[in-house]
Design a protein around this motif. Structure first.
Motif, PDB file in Angstrom:
ATOM      1  N   VAL A   1      34.570  51.379  22.689  1.00 54.29           N
ATOM      2  CA  VAL A   1      35.238  51.675  23.963  1.00 54.29           C
ATOM      3  C   VAL A   1      34.447  52.716  24.756  1.00 54.29           C
ATOM      4  CG1 VAL A   1      37.317  52.645  25.026  1.00 54.29           C
ATOM      5  CG2 VAL A   1      37.521  50.947  23.208  1.00 54.29           C
ATOM      6  N   GLU A   2      33.957  53.749  24.087  1.00 56.93           N
ATOM      7  CA  GLU A   2      33.169  54.772  24.794  1.00 56.93           C
ATOM      8  C   GLU A   2      31.856  54.188  25.313  1.00 56.93           C
ATOM      9  OE1 GLU A   2      32.622  58.259  22.399  1.00 56.93           O
ATOM     10  OE2 GLU A   2      34.751  58.749  22.439  1.00 56.93           O
ATOM     11  N   SER A   3      31.273  53.301  24.553  1.00 58.77           N
ATOM     12  CA  SER A   3      30.008  52.679  24.963  1.00 58.77           C
ATOM     13  C   SER A   3      30.211  51.697  26.103  1.00 58.77           C
ATOM     14  CB  SER A   3      29.369  51.945  23.782  1.00 58.77           C
ATOM     15  OG  SER A   3      29.066  52.850  22.762  1.00 58.77           O
ATOM     16  N   ALA A   4      31.414  51.115  26.176  1.00 59.83           N
ATOM     17  CA  ALA A   4      31.695  50.103  27.191  1.00 59.83           C
ATOM     18  C   ALA A   4      31.574  50.672  28.599  1.00 59.83           C
ATOM     19  CB  ALA A   4      33.085  49.501  26.976  1.00 59.83           C
ATOM     20  N   GLY A   5      31.998  51.901  28.784  1.00 59.04           N
ATOM     21  CA  GLY A   5      31.843  52.538  30.087  1.00 59.04           C
ATOM     22  C   GLY A   5      32.892  52.157  31.102  1.00 59.04           C
ATOM     23  N   SER A   6      32.715  51.052  31.761  1.00 60.80           N
ATOM     24  CA  SER A   6      33.621  50.685  32.840  1.00 60.80           C
ATOM     25  C   SER A   6      34.939  50.135  32.309  1.00 60.80           C
ATOM     26  CB  SER A   6      32.970  49.642  33.749  1.00 60.80           C
ATOM     27  OG  SER A   6      32.956  48.388  33.108  1.00 60.80           O
ATOM     28  N   GLU A   7      35.955  50.176  33.167  1.00 62.84           N
ATOM     29  CA  GLU A   7      37.278  49.664  32.791  1.00 62.84           C
ATOM     30  C   GLU A   7      37.201  48.173  32.477  1.00 62.84           C
ATOM     31  OE1 GLU A   7      41.597  49.118  34.827  1.00 62.84           O
ATOM     32  OE2 GLU A   7      40.550  51.001  35.208  1.00 62.84           O
ATOM     33  N   PHE A   8      36.369  47.442  33.223  1.00 59.55           N
ATOM     34  CA  PHE A   8      36.220  46.003  32.989  1.00 59.55           C
ATOM     35  C   PHE A   8      35.750  45.752  31.556  1.00 59.55           C
ATOM     36  CE2 PHE A   8      33.356  42.351  32.716  1.00 59.55           C
ATOM     37  CZ  PHE A   8      34.241  41.335  33.022  1.00 59.55           C
ATOM     38  N   ARG A   9      34.775  46.493  31.127  1.00 56.28           N
ATOM     39  CA  ARG A   9      34.246  46.319  29.774  1.00 56.28           C
ATOM     40  C   ARG A   9      35.267  46.733  28.728  1.00 56.28           C
ATOM     41  NH1 ARG A   9      27.980  48.195  30.376  1.00 56.28           N
ATOM     42  NH2 ARG A   9      27.353  46.476  31.697  1.00 56.28           N
TER      43      ARG A   9
END
Length: 93
Positions: free
Chosen positions: A14-22
């Motif tokens: 989740v932290e690596s995903a970055g954006s809300e979409f991810r």
């Protein structure tokens, strides 16, 4: 121990995903599709995780084909990963 590994992995993703979409895309993978076969064991779940890891662009050619000669075939990893047993693999850490 299992909960700790799961929570740490989820936090990392989740932290690596970055954006809300991810982040929403990550949630999609946490809820299994109805048509998807439910893993019958932790070993099968681990195997599915490894299969999923190679599904990014050319990875089936790089991972599966490189080790077995067949695109997407990760079965040769079975012997190295103790029949896809995360419990046995983690003992090596």
């Amino acid at each position: 121990m299992k909960d700790k590994i799961y929570k740490e992995a989820l936090r990392f993703v989740v932290e690596s995903a970055g954006s809300e979409f991810r982040q929403q895309a990550v949630q999609k993978y946490l809820v299994p599709e109805e048509k998807r076969e439910k893993p019958t064991s932790i070993n099968r779940l681990y195997q599915s995780l490894i299969e999923s890891a190679q599904n990014l662009q050319m990875s089936p050619n790089v991972i599966g084909k490189a080790i077995s000669g067949t695109k997407g075939n990760i079965q040769p990893l079975c012997s190295f990963l103790y029949d896809f047993s995360p419990k046995e693999v983690i003992k090596l850490w």
